[in-house]
Design a protein around this motif. Structure first.
Motif, short mmCIF file in Angstrom:
data_model
loop_
_atom_site.label_atom_id
_atom_site.label_comp_id
_atom_site.label_asym_id
_atom_site.label_seq_id
_atom_site.Cartn_x
_atom_site.Cartn_y
_atom_site.Cartn_z
N GLU A 60 -2.85 -7.78 -9.20
CA GLU A 60 -4.16 -7.62 -8.57
C GLU A 60 -5.10 -8.75 -8.99
N ALA A 61 -5.08 -9.09 -10.27
CA ALA A 61 -5.93 -10.18 -10.76
C ALA A 61 -5.57 -11.50 -10.08
N SER A 113 5.14 -11.52 -4.09
CA SER A 113 4.61 -10.21 -4.51
C SER A 113 4.21 -9.43 -3.26
N PRO A 114 4.66 -8.18 -3.12
CA PRO A 114 4.30 -7.41 -1.92
C PRO A 114 2.78 -7.32 -1.70
N GLU A 115 2.01 -7.09 -2.78
CA GLU A 115 0.57 -6.96 -2.63
C GLU A 115 -0.07 -8.27 -2.17
N CYS A 116 0.30 -9.36 -2.84
CA CYS A 116 -0.26 -10.67 -2.48
C CYS A 116 0.24 -11.10 -1.10
N GLY A 117 1.50 -10.80 -0.81
CA GLY A 117 2.05 -11.13 0.51
C GLY A 117 1.27 -10.44 1.62
N ARG A 118 0.92 -9.16 1.41
CA ARG A 118 0.14 -8.42 2.42
C ARG A 118 -1.25 -9.05 2.57
N LEU A 185 5.51 -11.90 7.54
CA LEU A 185 4.70 -10.89 6.87
C LEU A 185 3.55 -10.42 7.75
N HIS A 186 2.94 -11.35 8.49
CA HIS A 186 1.84 -10.99 9.39
C HIS A 186 2.34 -10.04 10.47
N MET A 187 3.50 -10.32 11.04
CA MET A 187 4.04 -9.45 12.09
C MET A 187 4.39 -8.07 11.52
N GLU A 188 4.95 -8.04 10.31
CA GLU A 188 5.26 -6.76 9.67
C GLU A 188 3.99 -5.97 9.39
N GLU A 189 2.95 -6.65 8.92
CA GLU A 189 1.67 -5.99 8.63
C GLU A 189 1.05 -5.45 9.92
N ARG A 190 1.11 -6.23 10.98
CA ARG A 190 0.57 -5.79 12.27
C ARG A 190 1.34 -4.56 12.79
N ASP A 191 2.68 -4.59 12.68
CA ASP A 191 3.49 -3.46 13.11
C ASP A 191 3.18 -2.21 12.28
N ARG A 192 2.97 -2.40 10.97
CA ARG A 192 2.65 -1.26 10.09
C ARG A 192 1.31 -0.66 10.49
N GLU A 193 0.31 -1.52 10.75
CA GLU A 193 -1.01 -1.01 11.16
C GLU A 193 -0.94 -0.31 12.50
N ASN A 194 -0.14 -0.84 13.44
CA ASN A 194 0.01 -0.21 14.74
C ASN A 194 0.67 1.16 14.59
#
Length: 198
Positions: A60-61, A113-118, A185-194
């Motif tokens: 997180e830091a 890192s999953p968090e930083c990647g998101r 990662l952007h496409m995965e994040e968009r699909d997750r939000e959808n």
């Protein structure tokens, strides 16, 4: 170099204050010709290259430096695009290749890192929302500008001091792979939000 050894890395990561000192150094005003920011980015990159060892509070830091690194790369893109009619860098617009390369490698390591990647995926197509001097370009735009600049030309002339003026092939490969990873990662994040909205 301590971070290449897992036991040393674990020791460094036990104390959040150590990590916060790295972040403070990235914020510090750098003297002309200093390599401090580049060296700090290299150190953070070494730490981030082993995401399985990094505790969540440290991840997180480190996520807070993503907008700073994007802003640094935006300055690199501005300088790389400042050329005369022959494609030579304008006076005072030479790029610190070490700093630029370490910025690219650091973002690449952070993206593991999953968090930083998101977070990077969210910044991929729009500038990050920060309170202090945010970048004006999206991460994708900054990476695209650098890839289209003289830094990635095969036949770019050396700098006025005779130094190499382009990225090494490994850095160009990292830049290209980072951009591809962020698109994914952007496409995965968009699909997750959808999926959450359905």
């Amino acid at each position: 170099q301590l971070c290449n050894d897992e036991e040393s890395l674990k020791e460094i990561l036990r104390d959040l204050n150590t990590v916060e000192r790295f972040l403070d150094l990235l914020e510090a005003t750098e003297m002309p010709g200093s390599k401090l920011r580049s060296k700090v980015m290299f150190a953070v990159r070494q730490i981030c290259s082993k995401p399985r060892l990094i505790p969540p509070n440290i991840t997180e830091a480190f996520s807070f430096i993503i907008p700073k690194v994007i802003k640094e790369l935006e300055k690199v893109a501005d300088a790389a695009e400042a050329v005369d009619c022959n494609g030579n860098p304008l006076p005072g617009k030479e790029v610190d290749l070490d700093l630029a390369a370490n910025s690219v490698y650091l973002l690449s390591s952070l993206s593991l890192s999953p968090e930083c990647g998101r977070q990077m995926a969210k910044n991929h197509l729009k500038p990050p929302d920060t309170h202090t001097s945010p970048p004006t370009c999206s991460l994708d735009e900054v990476l695209e500008r650098i890839m289209a600049s003289r830094l990635c030309e095969a036949d770019a002339p050396p700098s006025a001091s005779g130094q190499r003026s382009t990225f090494l092939d490994a850095t160009q490969d990292c830049l290209e792979n980072l951009r591809k990873r962020l698109c994914k990662l952007h496409m995965e994040e968009r699909d997750r939000e959808n999926a959450e909205n359905d």
